[in-house]
Design a protein around this motif. Sequence first.
Motif, PDB file in Angstrom:
ATOM      1  N   TYR A 127       0.850  -1.189   0.000  1.00  0.00           N
ATOM      2  CA  TYR A 127       0.000   0.000   0.000  1.00  0.00           C
ATOM      3  C   TYR A 127       0.885   1.237   0.000  1.00  0.00           C
ATOM      4  CZ  TYR A 127      -3.531  -3.416   1.176  1.00  0.00           C
ATOM      5  OH  TYR A 127      -4.359  -4.512   1.140  1.00  0.00           O
ATOM      6  N   ALA A 128       0.366   2.290  -0.578  1.00  0.00           N
ATOM      7  CA  ALA A 128       1.083   3.563  -0.599  1.00  0.00           C
ATOM      8  C   ALA A 128       0.323   4.556   0.260  1.00  0.00           C
ATOM      9  CB  ALA A 128       1.185   4.093  -2.025  1.00  0.00           C
ATOM     10  N   TYR A 129       1.069   5.366   0.994  1.00  0.00           N
ATOM     11  CA  TYR A 129       0.438   6.534   1.618  1.00  0.00           C
ATOM     12  C   TYR A 129       1.173   7.753   1.095  1.00  0.00           C
ATOM     13  CZ  TYR A 129       4.182   6.303   5.181  1.00  0.00           C
ATOM     14  OH  TYR A 129       5.378   6.264   5.833  1.00  0.00           O
ATOM     15  N   PHE A 130       0.422   8.845   0.969  1.00  0.00           N
ATOM     16  CA  PHE A 130       0.969  10.038   0.339  1.00  0.00           C
ATOM     17  C   PHE A 130       0.145  11.256   0.730  1.00  0.00           C
ATOM     18  CE2 PHE A 130      -2.071   8.022  -2.417  1.00  0.00           C
ATOM     19  CZ  PHE A 130      -2.850   9.061  -2.923  1.00  0.00           C
ATOM     20  N   CYS A 131       0.696  12.416   0.447  1.00  0.00           N
ATOM     21  CA  CYS A 131      -0.019  13.676   0.596  1.00  0.00           C
ATOM     22  C   CYS A 131      -0.574  14.035  -0.773  1.00  0.00           C
ATOM     23  CB  CYS A 131       0.918  14.780   1.091  1.00  0.00           C
ATOM     24  SG  CYS A 131       0.127  16.409   1.137  1.00  0.00           S
ATOM     25  N   SER A 132      -1.883  14.273  -0.861  1.00  0.00           N
ATOM     26  CA  SER A 132      -2.491  14.552  -2.163  1.00  0.00           C
ATOM     27  C   SER A 132      -2.615  16.046  -2.473  1.00  0.00           C
ATOM     28  CB  SER A 132      -3.868  13.878  -2.262  1.00  0.00           C
ATOM     29  OG  SER A 132      -4.771  14.400  -1.317  1.00  0.00           O
ATOM     30  N   PHE A 133      -2.023  16.905  -1.639  1.00  0.00           N
ATOM     31  CA  PHE A 133      -1.978  18.329  -1.953  1.00  0.00           C
ATOM     32  C   PHE A 133      -1.246  18.468  -3.292  1.00  0.00           C
ATOM     33  CE2 PHE A 133      -0.603  22.723  -1.702  1.00  0.00           C
ATOM     34  CZ  PHE A 133      -1.555  23.363  -0.925  1.00  0.00           C
ATOM     35  N   PRO A 134      -1.719  19.336  -4.194  1.00  0.00           N
ATOM     36  CA  PRO A 134      -1.104  19.421  -5.529  1.00  0.00           C
ATOM     37  C   PRO A 134       0.424  19.573  -5.483  1.00  0.00           C
ATOM     38  CG  PRO A 134      -3.097  20.721  -5.480  1.00  0.00           C
ATOM     39  CD  PRO A 134      -2.849  20.258  -4.058  1.00  0.00           C
ATOM     40  N   GLY A 135       1.090  18.694  -6.230  1.00  0.00           N
ATOM     41  CA  GLY A 135       2.547  18.724  -6.325  1.00  0.00           C
ATOM     42  C   GLY A 135       3.280  17.996  -5.220  1.00  0.00           C
ATOM     43  N   HIS A 136       2.569  17.502  -4.220  1.00  0.00           N
ATOM     44  CA  HIS A 136       3.235  16.870  -3.075  1.00  0.00           C
ATOM     45  C   HIS A 136       3.391  15.358  -3.210  1.00  0.00           C
ATOM     46  CE1 HIS A 136       2.306  20.344  -0.023  1.00  0.00           C
ATOM     47  NE2 HIS A 136       2.707  20.792  -1.191  1.00  0.00           N
ATOM     48  N   TRP A 137       2.447  14.689  -3.869  1.00  0.00           N
ATOM     49  CA  TRP A 137       2.417  13.230  -3.821  1.00  0.00           C
ATOM     50  C   TRP A 137       3.656  12.562  -4.407  1.00  0.00           C
ATOM     51  CZ3 TRP A 137       2.477  10.075  -8.094  1.00  0.00           C
ATOM     52  CH2 TRP A 137       2.176  10.665  -9.319  1.00  0.00           C
ATOM     53  N   ALA A 138       4.346  13.197  -5.320  1.00  0.00           N
ATOM     54  CA  ALA A 138       5.546  12.587  -5.912  1.00  0.00           C
ATOM     55  C   ALA A 138       6.708  12.535  -4.919  1.00  0.00           C
ATOM     56  CB  ALA A 138       5.963  13.352  -7.166  1.00  0.00           C
ATOM     57  N   ILE A 139       6.673  13.419  -3.928  1.00  0.00           N
ATOM     58  CA  ILE A 139       7.750  13.506  -2.934  1.00  0.00           C
ATOM     59  C   ILE A 139       7.313  12.943  -1.580  1.00  0.00           C
ATOM     60  CG2 ILE A 139       9.222  15.125  -1.638  1.00  0.00           C
ATOM     61  CD1 ILE A 139       8.903  17.032  -4.073  1.00  0.00           C
ATOM     62  N   MET A 140       6.119  13.331  -1.160  1.00  0.00           N
ATOM     63  CA  MET A 140       5.615  12.950   0.164  1.00  0.00           C
ATOM     64  C   MET A 140       4.859  11.635   0.069  1.00  0.00           C
ATOM     65  SD  MET A 140       4.266  16.525   1.795  1.00  0.00           S
ATOM     66  CE  MET A 140       4.087  15.816   3.433  1.00  0.00           C
ATOM     67  N   LYS A 141       5.598  10.545   0.219  1.00  0.00           N
ATOM     68  CA  LYS A 141       4.983   9.235   0.103  1.00  0.00           C
ATOM     69  C   LYS A 141       5.747   8.213   0.920  1.00  0.00           C
ATOM     70  CE  LYS A 141       7.438   8.483  -4.219  1.00  0.00           C
ATOM     71  NZ  LYS A 141       7.306   8.250  -5.645  1.00  0.00           N
ATOM     72  N   GLY A 142       5.082   7.103   1.161  1.00  0.00           N
ATOM     73  CA  GLY A 142       5.692   6.003   1.885  1.00  0.00           C
ATOM     74  C   GLY A 142       4.938   4.732   1.589  1.00  0.00           C
ATOM     75  N   THR A 143       5.379   3.628   2.165  1.00  0.00           N
ATOM     76  CA  THR A 143       4.705   2.347   1.959  1.00  0.00           C
ATOM     77  C   THR A 143       4.167   1.814   3.272  1.00  0.00           C
ATOM     78  OG1 THR A 143       6.764   1.092   2.208  1.00  0.00           O
ATOM     79  CG2 THR A 143       6.143   1.732  -0.033  1.00  0.00           C
ATOM     80  N   LEU A 144       3.098   1.070   3.154  1.00  0.00           N
ATOM     81  CA  LEU A 144       2.456   0.426   4.305  1.00  0.00           C
ATOM     82  C   LEU A 144       2.220  -1.020   3.922  1.00  0.00           C
ATOM     83  CD1 LEU A 144      -0.193   1.800   6.635  1.00  0.00           C
ATOM     84  CD2 LEU A 144      -0.700  -0.353   5.481  1.00  0.00           C
ATOM     85  N   LYS A 145       2.556  -1.918   4.838  1.00  0.00           N
ATOM     86  CA  LYS A 145       2.358  -3.357   4.621  1.00  0.00           C
ATOM     87  C   LYS A 145       1.741  -3.971   5.855  1.00  0.00           C
ATOM     88  CE  LYS A 145       6.256  -3.899   1.485  1.00  0.00           C
ATOM     89  NZ  LYS A 145       7.535  -4.509   1.234  1.00  0.00           N
ATOM     90  N   LEU A 146       1.048  -5.072   5.637  1.00  0.00           N
ATOM     91  CA  LEU A 146       0.493  -5.857   6.740  1.00  0.00           C
ATOM     92  C   LEU A 146       1.547  -6.864   7.158  1.00  0.00           C
ATOM     93  CD1 LEU A 146      -2.028  -6.376   8.459  1.00  0.00           C
ATOM     94  CD2 LEU A 146      -2.750  -8.030   6.730  1.00  0.00           C
ATOM     95  N   GLY A 147       1.965  -6.790   8.405  1.00  0.00           N
ATOM     96  CA  GLY A 147       3.023  -7.677   8.906  1.00  0.00           C
ATOM     97  C   GLY A 147       2.472  -8.976   9.440  1.00  0.00           C
ATOM     98  N   SER A 148       3.357  -9.702  10.066  1.00  0.00           N
ATOM     99  CA  SER A 148       2.973 -11.011  10.608  1.00  0.00           C
ATOM    100  C   SER A 148       2.655 -10.927  12.079  1.00  0.00           C
ATOM    101  CB  SER A 148       4.104 -11.997  10.384  1.00  0.00           C
ATOM    102  OG  SER A 148       5.325 -11.475  10.810  1.00  0.00           O
TER     103      SER A 148
END
Length: 148
Positions: A127-148
């Motif tokens: 999964y991706a998380y990000f800021c959707s403010f215009p121009g931000h999503w390409a820089i402000m992002k990360g990943t989310l995963k379901l662990g064990s």
Amino acid sequence: MRRIAAAALLFACSTPLWAAQCEQVIESNDAMQFNVKDVTVDKSCKTFTVTLKHTGKLPRNAMGHNWVLTKQSDMQGAATAGIAAGLNNDYVKQGDERVLAHTKVIGGGETATVTVDVAKLKAGETYAYFCSFPGHWAIMKGTLKLGS
């Protein structure tokens, strides 16, 4: 009696060691950055809460940030649709099924919280998380995963 007290103290002190981490604080700033790039959600959590803190000083209409969660493959499409939705809709298209969760857009010094139903997350999916403010999503992002 001492043994019982010592055992109780040991249990109380060690409980957090095996308790699931079902929340995450993520900071954002005026330099368009999240301080956390990767999040793993423990599968034993029923819900997962994200608290977004804007540590900057600029207002939401100039340098606002939100936290949006999608599947990795849906990030760009959801971000693009969010731009058209505008600030009044927190840069998230209303009814967009690609968006699994999101906070409102916040400005400097503000905080927003969102809770994710962990049952909607699948093991092995990125999964991706990000800021959707215009121009931000390409820089402000990360990943989310379901662990064990």
